[in-house]
Scaffold this motif. Structure first.
Motif: not given
Lengths: 115, 115
Positions: B35, B37, B40-43, B45, B88, B90, B106-108
């Motif tokens: 994913y 990200q 300021g947004q959602g992840p 796919f 980011l 993920l 999920f990973g970091e």
């Protein structure tokens, strides 16, 4: 296409007060709904899910969510908020298995719990 | 029991370069998803791999490609980097047989900055 909406960019609440984070969904069949939390510079942590069954779902860290089919909502709740609950919360809907199981996330709601 | 691990945690690239991000799934998991990200947004796919093949893909250009290895670990490759690829990234894993109720772990994340 399946989608979720989080109408509030930010929710402010005093420590000890109830916390509610809103989510509405749009799906073509049975909804598979999830809540995740994200702390600063971290990945997503699973809180709870609704697949089927009871409309009140209990999850991690004292959170729960209420599935309401008539209102197409899946609001996240906590009876007594803690300062440590301050984070970014994401609602998500998962595609059914035949469609691949991917998650579609909302835009997120930032929760700020003040002492 | 190790969770999902990603590397590197942070990296800086310049426009036009290529980047490879790596992910090891949670022990016992065989399906890996990626994913993106943005701030300021959602992840969002990107794609999903199991049995070493891409099984589902989101709305991302061919510059984004991936691979899954026999040990279920995965790589995400992005070619010809654009400023808009800063995000980011993920990685998430699950056990495929848990297709209905199994949640994603999920990973970091890997924080990519494109200058």
């Amino acid at each position: 296409a399946q989608s979720v909406a989080q109408p509030e960019d930010q929710v402010n609440v005093a420590e000890g007060n109830p916390l509610t984070v809103k989510c509405t969904y749009s799906v073509s069949g049975n909804p598979y709904l999830f809540w995740y939390v994200q702390y600063p510079n971290r990945g997503l942590q699973f809180l709870l899910k609704y697949i089927t069954g009871d409309n009140l779902v209990k999850g991690s860290y004292g959170f729960e969510a209420e599935f309401n089919k008539s209102q197409t909502s899946f609001h996240l709740k906590k009876p007594s908020a803690l300062v440590s609950d301050s984070a970014l919360y994401f609602c998500a809907v998962r595609d059914p298995p035949a469609a691949g199981n991917k998650l579609t996330f909302g835009g997120g709601t930032r929760v700020l719990v003040k002492p | 029991d190790a969770g999902v691990t990603q590397s590197p945690t942070h990296l800086i690239k310049t426009r036009g370069q290529q980047v490879t991000l790596r992910c090891s799934p949670k022990s016992g998991h065989d399906t890996v998803s990626w994913y993106q990200q943005a701030l300021g947004q959602g992840p969002q796919f990107i794609f999903q791999y199991y049995e070493e093949e891409e099984r589902q893909r989101g709305n991302f250009p061919d510059r984004f490609s991936g691979h899954q290895f026999p040990n279920y670990s995965s790589e995400l490759n992005v070619n010809a980097l654009l400023l808009g690829d800063s995000a980011l990234y993920l990685c998430a894993s699950r056990l495929r047989t848990g297709t209905i109720s199994g949640e994603l772990f999920f990973g970091e994340g890997s924080r990519l900055t494109v200058l």
